[in-house]
Structure formats: C-alpha cells, structure tokens
Enzyme design. Sequence first.
Site, short mmCIF file in Angstrom:
data_model
loop_
_atom_site.label_atom_id
_atom_site.label_comp_id
_atom_site.label_asym_id
_atom_site.label_seq_id
_atom_site.Cartn_x
_atom_site.Cartn_y
_atom_site.Cartn_z
N ASP A 67 39.54 54.15 63.58
CA ASP A 67 40.58 55.35 63.50
C ASP A 67 41.11 55.48 64.89
OD1 ASP A 67 41.80 57.24 61.57
OD2 ASP A 67 40.98 58.82 63.01
N GLU A 116 43.41 50.87 64.55
CA GLU A 116 44.57 51.99 64.41
C GLU A 116 45.22 51.85 65.84
OE1 GLU A 116 46.36 55.78 62.76
OE2 GLU A 116 44.51 55.83 63.20
#
Length: 551
Positions: A219, A285
């Site tokens: 993330d 990400e």
Amino acid sequence: MTQSTQNEIQWWQSGVVYQIYPRSFKDTTGNGIGDLEGIIARLDYLNDGKADRKAEGPPSSLGVEALWLSPFFPSPGADFGYDVSNYVDVDSIFGDLATFDRLVSEAHKRGIKIIIDYVPNHSSDQHPWFQESRLNKHNAKRNWYIWHDPKPDGSPPNKWGSVFGGPAWTLDEETRQYYLHQFLKEQPEFNWREAEVKKALFDVLRFWMDRGVDGFRMDVIGMLLKDPELRDNPHNPSADPGLPDFNAYERVIHQYNEDLDEVHQILRDFRALTDQYPDRCLIGEVWYELPRWIMYYGKNGDELHLPFNFRLMDLPWDARAFRKSVDELDAAVPDFGWPNYVLGNHDRRRLASRIGLAQARVAAMLLLTLRGTPTLYYGDELGMNNGEITLENMQDPQGFRLGLDRSRDTGRTPMQWNSGTYAGFSAVEPWLPVPQDFQERNVELQDADPSSMLNLYRQLLRYRRMTPALNQGSYRSIDVDREGCYVYVREHAQGARLLALNFVDEPRNISIPAMDRGRVILSTHMDRVGSVLLSDLDLRPNEGVIIEVNV
Ligand code: NOJ
C-alpha cells in the site's frame, strides 16, 4: 520492445491476478460481511485447477493464477482494513489464522497463488504500538511514529494535507505534540527512519511468507519516507483553483511528502528479504509520472516486480489515448522489468459504469491481451455496475469527508452470485447494498449464457494461458488510419496474434498494411471465427477480435 529477456517466465508475468475485496465476496457466517471461508467456498469459480488448457467450449472456471486479497487483518475498520491494529492475525469478522492457512493450501492445490495486502505506511491508532507511542514523549515507541511540536502559534508543523481532506496532523492533547497522518487521523504514519520500525514490519513479511503467502501488494509504498525537515510542498499550478482549503493535499506538488529518492533503499531491502524465499512477488501501489514510476523496478531490477500501472484506469475510453499510454509504457519498461495493467480496483468506480457494457467487453480483450500482467477486479468479469450509494447507506470515510461523489463504496458492493436474496452473497442484509441490476447480471445467469461477459472472460483467460504470443510475446502497435481503432501485434517464436479493437459505437473497416489473411480466433461478440482478409477487415460497433497471423 523485445520479448522478456528472462529465460524462464515467472507466474506473476504470464498469470492473471484477481483482486478480491474480502468484505464483499461471499458471506458464510450470516453477518452481511464476506469472509475467508466464503473465498474458500468460491475457489473453484476462480480456478478449479482442472481447466483443460486445450479444451473446446466454454471453460467452467475463470482460470486466474493469483488472488490479491485486500486487508483482512484485525482492524477497527476506520478505512475498512487499511487501518491495521495487528499485522499478524486475521480479524474475527473474516475468520482466523487456521482458516487463512486452509485458504492458502486450497488455493495452492488449484494452482492459485495468494498475494496479500501489506500496509506499512501507517497503522491503526488502535495498534498497541501507537497506543504505547502516544503515552508520553519518552517511551520506547515514541519514535516509531512521526511526532512534532506545534509551531509557536500552536498550529501544525507544516501545511501538509490529508488525501482524505483536512490537515495531515492531529494534536495529541496529552503530550502536546502533533502526529502525522496523510489519510485518516485513525491512521498514524510510521517513522521508517527508525530501525526498529523497519525490523518489526519486515518481520511481518516473514510471518506471512512462512505461512505460504506468494506475494504482497504494498500500500502507498512511495510514501514511506518524508522530508526530514518537513518542508511545505510547492503549489501545483495545474491544480483546480476552485479547490477549497480542505483539499490542501490536491493543491500541491508532492515533493516533500512522498516519492523521495531515499525510499528506494527500503524497496531494495524489501526485495532482498523476499528474495530469500523462492518465487515471491512484490507489487506496489505507485502513482507517479512515468520517469519516476519506472524507478520502482529498481535500477537493476532489484525493487518491485510490478509497480502497479493505473494509467489506463483514468483515461477516457479513446483508442488513440489508450494506444499512446500503452506504447509509452511498453517502451519505457526496462528489459529486466515486466509491464502490468489495471482497469479497476476498490478505489475507483466500476469499469462497466465508467465506459459502458459493450465497451467493457472490448476492455476485457485489451486487458487480457496486452504485454504484461493484468489485474482483474472482482465482479468486473460480470460487468458489474456501480452500486447506488446514498448518504444513508454510505460507509467509506473518503465519501464522508470529500462528498458523496467521492465515495468509493460504489465499486465495493457485494459480488453478484445469483438472482436470489441479496444476490446469493449473504443471508442477511449486506454491509453495502447489492446493485439493483443483480437479477439480470450474476454468475449463475452468465454461466448458462455462452456469450455472456463471464464466458468471454473465461475464453480470453484460457486463450491467453495457452498462447505464448499473448502471455509472453512482444508488443507492437500498428497504424491503421481509422479513428476509433486500436490495433497491435503480439509476437512470439511459436506464432503471432493480431488484436483489432474498435472503441467506437459505429462499424469500422480497417486495412492492416503488409498482412494478407488471418484467422479470427475470438470476437468480443463471440459469434465468429475463421479466415479474414486483413486488407479489408470489418469490425462491428464495439467489437474486438483476436486474429492468428503470420508476420
Ligand atoms: C490505498 C488503498 O488502496 C486505499 O483503499 C486506502 O484508503 C489508502 N491506500 C490508505 O491505506
């Protein structure tokens, strides 16, 4: 661009990743929220491991090679699992570690790899580490998070804003210092300059790899380090001048709060760690412009295997724009790297609602025939539409803070399994409403319809798997001088395939230079195969075709 220079194609290159948002996949406990047992129950839908790779007729299973599971760790749920309060357990809403172990082993039996979410930039404010950190200014974990004194006038240390709106700093009344959170105040950010933080979060990766996890989706991985001086970011001249103060995050160039050069050392260390285990994959990400984005492969291919490529997700449905984006990316990815493409995820509106249902079939063919790893978002294989989210049923904190139109709930609604109550997702009212069209659009109906979106995906996946040109061949786009069409060739020593995609709602006739005849293998309309003249190729409105060619 040349074919992969690696001798052996890895599973994360030739395979297809399917993202599951666990809350919304299948509820087996009757609480309106999906769970790990539900994923186990539906593994055969995803890949029954028996697909005869050369069989004719529609396959009975989707045939994806990997699942990425959005967070299922213990969490108060302020950001639906992206606020982790224990990195090494399963939230009781979703099951327990024993269920997770069974999920891994059942998936592996079917040839499915398991990729899990890893949220290292911030924890939940309920994590014991933060609870300890906030106790006083001198405890052993104070430096695990980013604390700073107020300015002399009591205001926050700088003007950084939260992605979800408002300031990125919250004052802790007890200790009179601010802590940093670039998402919710319930998501305090770690201080990755503290060696113990790095050790603790590296141990988390070991924990899951030891349990058989095959990869991680990391993330906001470019945000791990911030400017040590916490300087203010420069104004972004192309930002919408009408943005209110509340949207401070969207008004600046993110020079000092993310994508710092130093972050790459941490990425290399992640990679060195995961390389100690065979065949693991790191997906990250990463949102930056191409030249900065490319850096996340590492100068020598020693960082991420796949920095997520979201570029196509935000483009208008326009053949020229898509071609340009793919051409640029394919040319930019270094020989040691491997491209990837994403058309939908849990932070975006549904693909079919964004571009239209007929167009979504062409998008499926595109995604599954480009050079690079495709990531599918659950339900897109049915053409699921946005859910109808109102202020009353909204759940997403981003929606509460930035407005209903920014709510991400629209794309997180329950999977549509059948025409029964709550679409077969749950026996009770689900946490988000099932979209109204579920009685016309669900797995059971589409399974029985040979030309459904689901069967198109299944055929595409199978054909991709059995065709080296598609799962590993080179990519080259072709000028066809027809507005609205995007044509490319995938080449491999074992044969080439031509892709001709009509992005518009009108018929198109195209002529492919220097090619004679070819054989249509699959049309998005699923009603034609056989020989065609490539100097005079008719495409119907919103039709894409895969053609076997000699080049
Ligand atoms: C990106 C995730 O995809 C999103 O859902 C989440 O809200 C933020 N990171 C914060 O973790």
